[in-house]
Design a protein around this motif. Structure first.
Motif, mmCIF file in Angstrom:
data_model
loop_
_atom_site.group_PDB
_atom_site.id
_atom_site.type_symbol
_atom_site.label_atom_id
_atom_site.label_comp_id
_atom_site.label_asym_id
_atom_site.label_seq_id
_atom_site.Cartn_x
_atom_site.Cartn_y
_atom_site.Cartn_z
ATOM 1 N N ASP A 45 0.808 -1.220 0.000
ATOM 2 C CA ASP A 45 0.000 0.000 0.000
ATOM 3 C C ASP A 45 0.842 1.270 0.000
ATOM 4 N N GLY A 46 2.124 1.167 -0.315
ATOM 5 C CA GLY A 46 2.973 2.359 -0.311
ATOM 6 C C GLY A 46 3.649 2.619 1.017
ATOM 7 N N THR A 47 3.656 1.624 1.895
ATOM 8 C CA THR A 47 4.309 1.796 3.195
ATOM 9 C C THR A 47 5.796 2.113 3.036
ATOM 10 N N TRP A 48 6.484 1.401 2.129
ATOM 11 C CA TRP A 48 7.917 1.631 1.977
ATOM 12 C C TRP A 48 8.209 3.033 1.444
ATOM 13 N N ALA A 49 7.396 3.507 0.521
ATOM 14 C CA ALA A 49 7.578 4.872 0.007
ATOM 15 C C ALA A 49 7.427 5.887 1.137
ATOM 16 N N LYS A 50 6.505 5.623 2.034
ATOM 17 C CA LYS A 50 6.300 6.516 3.179
ATOM 18 C C LYS A 50 7.499 6.455 4.131
ATOM 19 N N ILE A 51 8.073 5.271 4.323
ATOM 20 C CA ILE A 51 9.258 5.139 5.177
ATOM 21 C C ILE A 51 10.433 5.900 4.575
ATOM 22 N N GLU A 52 10.608 5.793 3.262
ATOM 23 C CA GLU A 52 11.692 6.535 2.598
ATOM 24 C C GLU A 52 11.497 8.038 2.766
ATOM 25 N N GLU A 53 10.274 8.478 2.662
ATOM 26 C CA GLU A 53 9.965 9.902 2.844
ATOM 27 C C GLU A 53 10.267 10.350 4.267
ATOM 28 N N LEU A 54 9.878 9.529 5.235
ATOM 29 C CA LEU A 54 10.135 9.873 6.637
ATOM 30 C C LEU A 54 11.629 9.895 6.937
ATOM 31 N N HIS A 55 12.370 8.990 6.317
ATOM 32 C CA HIS A 55 13.828 8.951 6.517
ATOM 33 C C HIS A 55 14.488 10.238 6.007
ATOM 34 N N GLN A 56 13.986 10.767 4.918
ATOM 35 C CA GLN A 56 14.557 11.994 4.363
ATOM 36 C C GLN A 56 14.335 13.196 5.266
ATOM 37 N N THR A 57 13.180 13.251 5.914
ATOM 38 C CA THR A 57 12.840 14.403 6.757
ATOM 39 C C THR A 57 13.158 14.186 8.232
#
Length: 317
Positions: A45-57
């Motif tokens: 469901d896009g969980t990994w994309a959200k984790i990558e986004e959180l890692h950046q910020t």
């Protein structure tokens, strides 16, 4: 580093931003050095994309992604291996566990020198179809493990001293019984803390009825491996000898009865092979022999295992 927070996530893209922000506020309020390890358990469901986004910020956020869904135990085991904190906190990604509990869990582990603290969701928001089986399994686990001071073994919110998670292996559905694994590994300072159980805000539960069957089978596995893993002959051999002796006694009784009737010139009402006791004795002798041989083979396997002399050593000088 003070705290490592391990969060298994399966299709939890909606809740992760709110959860990580909540954790960040709590950590900053108490001046903790920390890391958040988010383990994507094969989400779609896009969980990994959200984790990558959180890692950046948010540099404290780290991510691990499985190629497919392996289950919560696998996610925890991999997350544990990646931790570097003094105290490890585990919590679910669905916002039903409150990060506000973390400071008290950390304080108790450090000040009371505890190995593990398991949360107890005394007031729950789950349906009866979940709470009643959970109470049954908790009662069975207490009885089989001897850990009588825990009410909720399956609570996702737990705190561990780092030594504990580095010396246990979590697989199958074993995440439900981590306190039992810790006890078998020699970590006996296990306590409980009442924690808040929040209603689910996003998505639906990821666990079905099969978790109760799998959980029960894993409980039996833990009990057997923990008690007889290094000495299987003690289990199979004992059962085999008892079965063999019972069968032998039955067979001797039948033979004695036959000889008595022959000596007294009394005709038997029915032949030996027509008696149910004959077949029960035969099965008991055969079963006893098989169990004993199983124990013998298991003993050979245990002795040839590379971990046959792998023990948990607390200190060395």
């Amino acid at each position: 580093m003070n705290i490592s927070i391990v969060v298994p996530a399966y299709n939890e893209a909606e809740s992760l931003p709110e959860l990580t922000e909540w954790i960040r506020k709590v950590m900053q309020q108490h001046n903790f050095s920390y890391e958040i390890i988010l383990v994507d358990d094969g989400s779609n469901d896009g969980t990994w994309a959200k984790i990558e986004e959180l890692h950046q910020t948010h540099p404290a956020v780290k991510g691990i992604k499985f190629r497919r869904n392996y289950g919560k135990s696998a996610a925890l085991n991999v997350g544990f291996a990646a931790t570097s904190g003094e105290v490890i906190i585990t919590m679910d990604a669905d916002l039903q566990d409150s990060p506000d509990e973390i400071p008290e869990l950390y304080r108790r582990v450090k000040e009371e020198n505890l190995d593990l603290i398991s949360g107890w969701k005394k007031k729950r928001y789950d349906p009866l179809s979940k709470t009643i089986p959970t109470k049954f399994f908790n009662a069975a686990t207490r009885r089989m493990s001897g850990i009588n001071n825990l009410h909720d073994f399956n609570c996702g919110l737990k705190a561990y001293r780092s030594d504990v998670i580095k010396n246990i292996e979590v697989y199958g559905e074993m995440h439900r019984y981590i306190p039992v694994l810790a006890k078998w590994a020699g970590f006996n300072k296990i306590e409980e803390q009442i924690v808040e159980h929040r209603a689910r805000k996003y998505g639906t539960t990821k666990f079905g009825f099969s978790r109760f069957i799998n959980g029960f089978l894993d409980l039996l596995s833990i009990f057997f491996v923990g008690k007889f893993g290094k000495r299987p002959m003690h289990f199979f051999g004992t059962m085999g000898v008892l079965s063999f002796l019972i069968g032998t006694i039955m067979a001797l009784w039948i033979i004695g009865e036959k000889l008595y009737h022959i000596a007294a010139h009394i005709k038997l009402e029915r032949e030996v092979t027509d008696q149910p006791l004959f077949y029960i004795a035969l099965v008991a002798v055969i079963l006893g022999s098989q169990l004993f041989l199983t124990g013998f083979v298991a003993e050979l396997v245990a002795r040839s295992s590379s971990s046959r002399n792998s023990y948990q050593i607390e200190k060395e000088i």
